[in-house]
Design a protein around this motif. Sequence first.
Motif, PDB file in Angstrom:
ATOM      1  N   ILE A  52       0.853  -1.188   0.000  1.00 44.92           N
ATOM      2  CA  ILE A  52       0.000   0.000   0.000  1.00 44.92           C
ATOM      3  C   ILE A  52       0.886   1.235   0.000  1.00 44.92           C
ATOM      4  CG2 ILE A  52      -0.195   0.011   2.535  1.00 44.92           C
ATOM      5  CD1 ILE A  52      -3.160   0.889   2.117  1.00 44.92           C
ATOM      6  N   SER A  53       0.481   2.229  -0.765  1.00 42.67           N
ATOM      7  CA  SER A  53       1.257   3.457  -0.845  1.00 42.67           C
ATOM      8  C   SER A  53       1.139   4.251   0.447  1.00 42.67           C
ATOM      9  CB  SER A  53       0.768   4.299  -2.021  1.00 42.67           C
ATOM     10  OG  SER A  53      -0.595   4.646  -1.837  1.00 42.67           O
ATOM     11  N   TRP A  54       1.962   5.304   0.580  1.00 45.49           N
ATOM     12  CA  TRP A  54       1.979   6.073   1.821  1.00 45.49           C
ATOM     13  C   TRP A  54       0.623   6.695   2.126  1.00 45.49           C
ATOM     14  CZ3 TRP A  54       0.690  11.193   1.841  1.00 45.49           C
ATOM     15  CH2 TRP A  54       0.682  11.845   0.606  1.00 45.49           C
ATOM     16  N   SER A  55      -0.107   7.066   1.096  1.00 45.90           N
ATOM     17  CA  SER A  55      -1.409   7.704   1.314  1.00 45.90           C
ATOM     18  C   SER A  55      -2.536   6.693   1.465  1.00 45.90           C
ATOM     19  CB  SER A  55      -1.726   8.611   0.131  1.00 45.90           C
ATOM     20  OG  SER A  55      -1.943   7.835  -1.037  1.00 45.90           O
ATOM     21  N   GLY A  56      -2.273   5.460   1.072  1.00 44.49           N
ATOM     22  CA  GLY A  56      -3.332   4.451   1.052  1.00 44.49           C
ATOM     23  C   GLY A  56      -4.115   4.429  -0.238  1.00 44.49           C
ATOM     24  N   GLY A  57      -3.757   5.316  -1.158  1.00 41.19           N
ATOM     25  CA  GLY A  57      -4.521   5.415  -2.385  1.00 41.19           C
ATOM     26  C   GLY A  57      -4.227   4.359  -3.422  1.00 41.19           C
ATOM     27  N   THR A  58      -3.116   3.681  -3.263  1.00 47.39           N
ATOM     28  CA  THR A  58      -2.730   2.632  -4.217  1.00 47.39           C
ATOM     29  C   THR A  58      -2.423   1.360  -3.464  1.00 47.39           C
ATOM     30  OG1 THR A  58      -1.761   4.304  -5.681  1.00 47.39           O
ATOM     31  CG2 THR A  58      -1.139   2.004  -6.054  1.00 47.39           C
ATOM     32  N   THR A  59      -2.987   0.268  -3.943  1.00 48.54           N
ATOM     33  CA  THR A  59      -2.713  -1.045  -3.348  1.00 48.54           C
ATOM     34  C   THR A  59      -2.406  -2.044  -4.445  1.00 48.54           C
ATOM     35  OG1 THR A  59      -5.070  -1.623  -3.378  1.00 48.54           O
ATOM     36  CG2 THR A  59      -4.204  -0.646  -1.347  1.00 48.54           C
ATOM     37  N   TYR A  60      -1.705  -3.109  -4.065  1.00 45.96           N
ATOM     38  CA  TYR A  60      -1.365  -4.157  -5.025  1.00 45.96           C
ATOM     39  C   TYR A  60      -1.315  -5.478  -4.286  1.00 45.96           C
ATOM     40  CZ  TYR A  60       0.816  -6.456  -8.981  1.00 45.96           C
ATOM     41  OH  TYR A  60       1.064  -7.291 -10.031  1.00 45.96           O
ATOM     42  N   TYR A  61      -1.764  -6.535  -4.963  1.00 41.47           N
ATOM     43  CA  TYR A  61      -1.853  -7.836  -4.322  1.00 41.47           C
ATOM     44  C   TYR A  61      -1.201  -8.920  -5.175  1.00 41.47           C
ATOM     45  CZ  TYR A  61      -5.404  -5.500  -1.529  1.00 41.47           C
ATOM     46  OH  TYR A  61      -6.064  -4.620  -0.699  1.00 41.47           O
ATOM     47  N   ALA A  62      -0.674  -9.917  -4.502  1.00 40.21           N
ATOM     48  CA  ALA A  62      -0.250 -11.121  -5.200  1.00 40.21           C
ATOM     49  C   ALA A  62      -1.485 -11.813  -5.761  1.00 40.21           C
ATOM     50  CB  ALA A  62       0.484 -12.051  -4.243  1.00 40.21           C
ATOM     51  N   ASP A  63      -1.318 -12.475  -6.888  1.00 40.85           N
ATOM     52  CA  ASP A  63      -2.457 -13.155  -7.509  1.00 40.85           C
ATOM     53  C   ASP A  63      -3.078 -14.183  -6.567  1.00 40.85           C
ATOM     54  OD1 ASP A  63      -1.078 -13.239 -10.888  1.00 40.85           O
ATOM     55  OD2 ASP A  63      -2.188 -11.690  -9.817  1.00 40.85           O
ATOM     56  N   SER A  64      -2.253 -14.791  -5.731  1.00 42.61           N
ATOM     57  CA  SER A  64      -2.737 -15.861  -4.860  1.00 42.61           C
ATOM     58  C   SER A  64      -3.697 -15.374  -3.780  1.00 42.61           C
ATOM     59  CB  SER A  64      -1.553 -16.576  -4.208  1.00 42.61           C
ATOM     60  OG  SER A  64      -0.764 -15.660  -3.462  1.00 42.61           O
ATOM     61  N   VAL A  65      -3.699 -14.069  -3.499  1.00 43.71           N
ATOM     62  CA  VAL A  65      -4.561 -13.546  -2.435  1.00 43.71           C
ATOM     63  C   VAL A  65      -5.575 -12.530  -2.940  1.00 43.71           C
ATOM     64  CG1 VAL A  65      -2.683 -13.887  -0.790  1.00 43.71           C
ATOM     65  CG2 VAL A  65      -3.093 -11.608  -1.726  1.00 43.71           C
ATOM     66  N   ARG A  90      -9.338 -11.959  -1.832  1.00 46.21           N
ATOM     67  CA  ARG A  90      -9.537 -12.542  -0.488  1.00 46.21           C
ATOM     68  C   ARG A  90      -8.925 -11.678   0.596  1.00 46.21           C
ATOM     69  NH1 ARG A  90      -7.147 -17.212   0.818  1.00 46.21           N
ATOM     70  NH2 ARG A  90      -5.375 -16.934  -0.622  1.00 46.21           N
ATOM     71  N   PHE A  91      -7.808 -11.039   0.304  1.00 48.67           N
ATOM     72  CA  PHE A  91      -7.100 -10.217   1.286  1.00 48.67           C
ATOM     73  C   PHE A  91      -7.268  -8.741   0.935  1.00 48.67           C
ATOM     74  CE2 PHE A  91      -3.532 -13.421   2.620  1.00 48.67           C
ATOM     75  CZ  PHE A  91      -4.509 -14.382   2.872  1.00 48.67           C
ATOM     76  N   THR A  92      -7.278  -7.906   1.981  1.00 47.40           N
ATOM     77  CA  THR A  92      -7.347  -6.460   1.791  1.00 47.40           C
ATOM     78  C   THR A  92      -6.329  -5.780   2.696  1.00 47.40           C
ATOM     79  OG1 THR A  92      -9.713  -6.574   1.275  1.00 47.40           O
ATOM     80  CG2 THR A  92      -8.807  -4.419   1.859  1.00 47.40           C
ATOM     81  N   ILE A  93      -5.480  -4.964   2.095  1.00 44.85           N
ATOM     82  CA  ILE A  93      -4.524  -4.176   2.870  1.00 44.85           C
ATOM     83  C   ILE A  93      -5.081  -2.768   3.039  1.00 44.85           C
ATOM     84  CG2 ILE A  93      -3.189  -3.480   0.818  1.00 44.85           C
ATOM     85  CD1 ILE A  93      -0.664  -3.626   2.576  1.00 44.85           C
ATOM     86  N   SER A  94      -4.879  -2.205   4.215  1.00 48.47           N
ATOM     87  CA  SER A  94      -5.327  -0.840   4.485  1.00 48.47           C
ATOM     88  C   SER A  94      -4.397  -0.238   5.528  1.00 48.47           C
ATOM     89  CB  SER A  94      -6.779  -0.824   4.963  1.00 48.47           C
ATOM     90  OG  SER A  94      -6.907  -1.532   6.187  1.00 48.47           O
ATOM     91  N   ARG A  95      -4.522   1.071   5.707  1.00 45.90           N
ATOM     92  CA  ARG A  95      -3.683   1.726   6.705  1.00 45.90           C
ATOM     93  C   ARG A  95      -4.443   2.877   7.347  1.00 45.90           C
ATOM     94  NH1 ARG A  95       1.566   3.517   3.833  1.00 45.90           N
ATOM     95  NH2 ARG A  95       2.027   4.482   5.861  1.00 45.90           N
ATOM     96  N   ASP A  96      -4.063   3.169   8.573  1.00 44.12           N
ATOM     97  CA  ASP A  96      -4.594   4.313   9.311  1.00 44.12           C
ATOM     98  C   ASP A  96      -3.383   5.106   9.780  1.00 44.12           C
ATOM     99  OD1 ASP A  96      -5.641   6.135  11.119  1.00 44.12           O
ATOM    100  OD2 ASP A  96      -7.104   4.724  11.929  1.00 44.12           O
ATOM    101  N   ASN A  97      -3.062   6.172   9.057  1.00 43.87           N
ATOM    102  CA  ASN A  97      -1.857   6.931   9.385  1.00 43.87           C
ATOM    103  C   ASN A  97      -1.981   7.651  10.739  1.00 43.87           C
ATOM    104  OD1 ASN A  97      -0.550   6.093   7.091  1.00 43.87           O
ATOM    105  ND2 ASN A  97      -1.030   7.934   5.906  1.00 43.87           N
ATOM    106  N   ALA A  98      -3.170   7.928  11.166  1.00 39.97           N
ATOM    107  CA  ALA A  98      -3.348   8.558  12.472  1.00 39.97           C
ATOM    108  C   ALA A  98      -2.998   7.597  13.602  1.00 39.97           C
ATOM    109  CB  ALA A  98      -4.784   9.048  12.627  1.00 39.97           C
ATOM    110  N   LYS A  99      -3.118   6.300  13.322  1.00 38.38           N
ATOM    111  CA  LYS A  99      -2.808   5.276  14.333  1.00 38.38           C
ATOM    112  C   LYS A  99      -1.483   4.577  14.060  1.00 38.38           C
ATOM    113  CE  LYS A  99      -7.624   4.276  15.500  1.00 38.38           C
ATOM    114  NZ  LYS A  99      -8.675   3.226  15.586  1.00 38.38           N
ATOM    115  N   ASN A 100      -0.769   5.033  13.032  1.00 39.51           N
ATOM    116  CA  ASN A 100       0.523   4.406  12.672  1.00 39.51           C
ATOM    117  C   ASN A 100       0.390   2.901  12.470  1.00 39.51           C
ATOM    118  OD1 ASN A 100       1.673   6.916  12.916  1.00 39.51           O
ATOM    119  ND2 ASN A 100       2.718   6.500  14.851  1.00 39.51           N
TER     120      ASN A 100
END
Length: 122
Positions: free
Chosen positions: A51-64, A67-77
């Motif tokens: 996931i990019s620093w802003s959370g605006g771009t994500t990328y996944y391996a084909d195997s997941v 099924r999987f979701t990456i996310s981030r909360d910069n306020a919570k580090n």
Amino acid sequence: QVQLEESGGGLVQAGGSLRLSCVASGRTFSNYAMGWFRQAPGKEREFVAAISWSGGTTYYADSVKGRFTISRDNAKNTVYLQMNSLKPEDTAVYYCAAAYLYSTIANEYHDWGQGTQVTVSS
């Protein structure tokens, strides 16, 4: 340097879900792209999601993908990996890592957590 600590791993049945968390400290978390990798016994470490620093771009391996979701909360580090529809082949130690630039390549990540075990039973 960024210190990273993963949590949320465990034992789950096939088809179940887990959410991994990775808390960062030491530097400005929002300056870094983040990734999740995994390593199963006897196998090389492999890319899972990024996931990019802003959370605006994500990328996944084909195997997941789907099924999987990456996310981030910069306020919570914190960066998360929501894992659904888990399969026995998802069993591995999962690591989060920080990079200056968004990447799927492990060598481009400069700081790593110590990992959390995910075991999926059939």
